[in-house]
Design an enzyme around this catalytic site. Sequence first.
Site, mmCIF file in Angstrom:
data_model
loop_
_atom_site.group_PDB
_atom_site.id
_atom_site.type_symbol
_atom_site.label_atom_id
_atom_site.label_comp_id
_atom_site.label_asym_id
_atom_site.label_seq_id
_atom_site.Cartn_x
_atom_site.Cartn_y
_atom_site.Cartn_z
ATOM 1 N N HIS A 82 0.801 -1.231 0.000
ATOM 2 C CA HIS A 82 0.000 0.000 0.000
ATOM 3 C C HIS A 82 0.829 1.274 0.000
ATOM 4 O O HIS A 82 0.287 2.370 -0.072
ATOM 5 C CB HIS A 82 -0.938 0.019 1.214
ATOM 6 C CG HIS A 82 -0.225 0.252 2.500
ATOM 7 N ND1 HIS A 82 0.487 -0.726 3.131
ATOM 8 C CD2 HIS A 82 -0.087 1.373 3.262
ATOM 9 C CE1 HIS A 82 1.017 -0.233 4.236
ATOM 10 N NE2 HIS A 82 0.694 1.035 4.341
HETATM 11 C C1 UD1 Z 1 -2.187 5.088 6.290
HETATM 12 C C2 UD1 Z 1 -0.866 5.575 6.872
HETATM 13 C C3 UD1 Z 1 0.228 4.538 6.638
HETATM 14 C C4 UD1 Z 1 -0.216 3.186 7.167
HETATM 15 C C5 UD1 Z 1 -1.533 2.811 6.508
HETATM 16 C C6 UD1 Z 1 -2.046 1.472 6.952
HETATM 17 C C7 UD1 Z 1 -0.472 7.999 6.764
HETATM 18 C C8 UD1 Z 1 0.312 9.050 6.098
HETATM 19 N N1 UD1 Z 1 -0.404 6.794 6.201
HETATM 20 O O1 UD1 Z 1 -2.025 4.981 4.882
HETATM 21 O O2 UD1 Z 1 1.385 4.932 7.346
HETATM 22 O O3 UD1 Z 1 0.778 2.238 6.871
HETATM 23 O O4 UD1 Z 1 -2.502 3.824 6.840
HETATM 24 O O5 UD1 Z 1 -3.258 1.167 6.368
HETATM 25 O O6 UD1 Z 1 -1.110 8.252 7.766
HETATM 26 N N2 UD1 Z 1 -9.332 4.532 2.257
HETATM 27 C C9 UD1 Z 1 -10.529 3.864 2.229
HETATM 28 N N3 UD1 Z 1 -11.100 3.521 3.420
HETATM 29 C C10 UD1 Z 1 -10.529 3.794 4.608
HETATM 30 C C11 UD1 Z 1 -9.312 4.485 4.621
HETATM 31 C C12 UD1 Z 1 -8.707 4.837 3.442
HETATM 32 O O7 UD1 Z 1 -11.081 3.581 1.180
HETATM 33 O O8 UD1 Z 1 -11.097 3.418 5.638
HETATM 34 C C13 UD1 Z 1 -8.675 4.872 0.971
HETATM 35 C C14 UD1 Z 1 -9.057 6.212 0.449
HETATM 36 O O9 UD1 Z 1 -9.035 6.138 -0.946
HETATM 37 C C15 UD1 Z 1 -7.925 7.094 0.926
HETATM 38 C C16 UD1 Z 1 -6.750 6.144 0.803
HETATM 39 O O10 UD1 Z 1 -7.275 4.878 1.152
HETATM 40 O O11 UD1 Z 1 -7.804 8.252 0.180
HETATM 41 C C17 UD1 Z 1 -5.579 6.478 1.673
HETATM 42 O O12 UD1 Z 1 -5.974 6.536 3.051
HETATM 43 P P1 UD1 Z 1 -5.046 7.321 4.093
HETATM 44 O O13 UD1 Z 1 -5.603 7.210 5.446
HETATM 45 O O14 UD1 Z 1 -4.770 8.699 3.575
HETATM 46 O O15 UD1 Z 1 -3.647 6.575 4.007
HETATM 47 P P2 UD1 Z 1 -3.273 5.014 3.909
HETATM 48 O O16 UD1 Z 1 -2.734 4.755 2.557
HETATM 49 O O17 UD1 Z 1 -4.377 4.163 4.410
#
Ligand code: UD1
Length: 372
Positions: free
Chosen positions: A207
């Site tokens: 990811h």
């Molecule tokens: C976040 C953390 C990362 C961690 C990861 C574990 C930061 C900078 N990154 O990354 O360190 O390793 O979590 O999972 O904080 N999304 C969903 N549903 C959710 C959450 C996210 O669909 O419940 C999708 C959305 O498209 C969103 C994308 O995932 O824009 C990224 O989510 P985000 O929380 O920004 O970062 P992660 O990649 O999950």
Amino acid sequence: MTPILDLVAGARPNFMKLAPVVRGLVTEDRVGFRIVHTGQHYDPSMTDVFFEELGIPAPDVHLDVGSGSHGVQTARIIERYEMQLMDRRPAGTVVFGDVNSTVACALAAVKLGVPVAHVEAGLRSFDRTMPEEINRLLTDAMADLLLVSEASGVLNLRREGVDDSKVSLVGNVMIDTLLSQLPAARERGTPAHLGLDGGPYGYVTLHRPSNVDDPDTLCTLLNLLHELARKMPLVFAVHPRTLAGATRMKLGSLIAEGQRGLICLGPQSYLDSLSLLSGAAIILTDSGGLQEESSVLHVPCLTLRENTERPATVTLGTSRLVGNDPARIRAAFDDVLSGQWPKGEAIPLWDGKAGERVAAELAAWIGRRHHL
Ligand code: UD1
């Protein structure tokens, strides 16, 4: 009156770290706590299921911030957490790991004079292109109590000029959760439910922006996974971010469910993930947590990164850094298949008791501050 600590969690990797600290604090009568969920992760499969499986009490406060660009997400958390702090000021704020929720709540707290404790302090990848590295550096610069999971963290903080009196090596709280949940995870039999009865298989998660945000890189990696899955079935737990990226880049068919060889699933619950991990012959991942967990379980781990903030998993554990170059990954995969892989040694203080040590440190910290 018993002083209250805010325990802040927001994203999936926070929850396995929060659970043992909650358990430790429940038996600690010098301090109370309230759980603040920022809502950075909001899909039930990324949050609710972890609270249920790990027996974490429901959050006292939910900030409901959701997704957004880094600036938007971080700003929203700061704004909403600051309102909470002004409403009901805790004796201290405890943040975990390196996600956006970690740095945002630390900043909101410290600006209002609420002291911050950081669980999993001091880790450094020395790669400032990683959002997590920026979050780690800034959070540690703001923290008053720095609780460290592995020896490298103590050295990093000393090098950065942090006073030793603020730093304590307490071990890895995530491993507490692993050790306590392992029997239930094994009993769950997730590999058998996927038709993987008996034979060797691999477990994959990806990811990180460095692997999934660039179409060429993601396309190369997904094709490589299909190639490797012809040697050994691979279970791929696809993160929502990876799914969203692949769909946008028109690569969705490479991670469609129902394929043979590369078995693609949605995000797994904690117990399903641990069940898959504990039975696997090999892990391919860019997750920090899985590097640690596979080391403790002595499962060979190909870490698809050029660096790691958790060097103990490489020097003592079972992880090897292989980047995202197919030739390197293929060669390492073959080394595992031919049995040429270190078994891994025990990592100091990854012993299932870190949560108790964190709770004791937190109580002593608040005690000291109240008697200032
Ligand atoms: C976040 C953390 C990362 C961690 C990861 C574990 C930061 C900078 N990154 O990354 O360190 O390793 O979590 O999972 O904080 N999304 C969903 N549903 C959710 C959450 C996210 O669909 O419940 C999708 C959305 O498209 C969103 C994308 O995932 O824009 C990224 O989510 P985000 O929380 O920004 O970062 P992660 O990649 O999950």
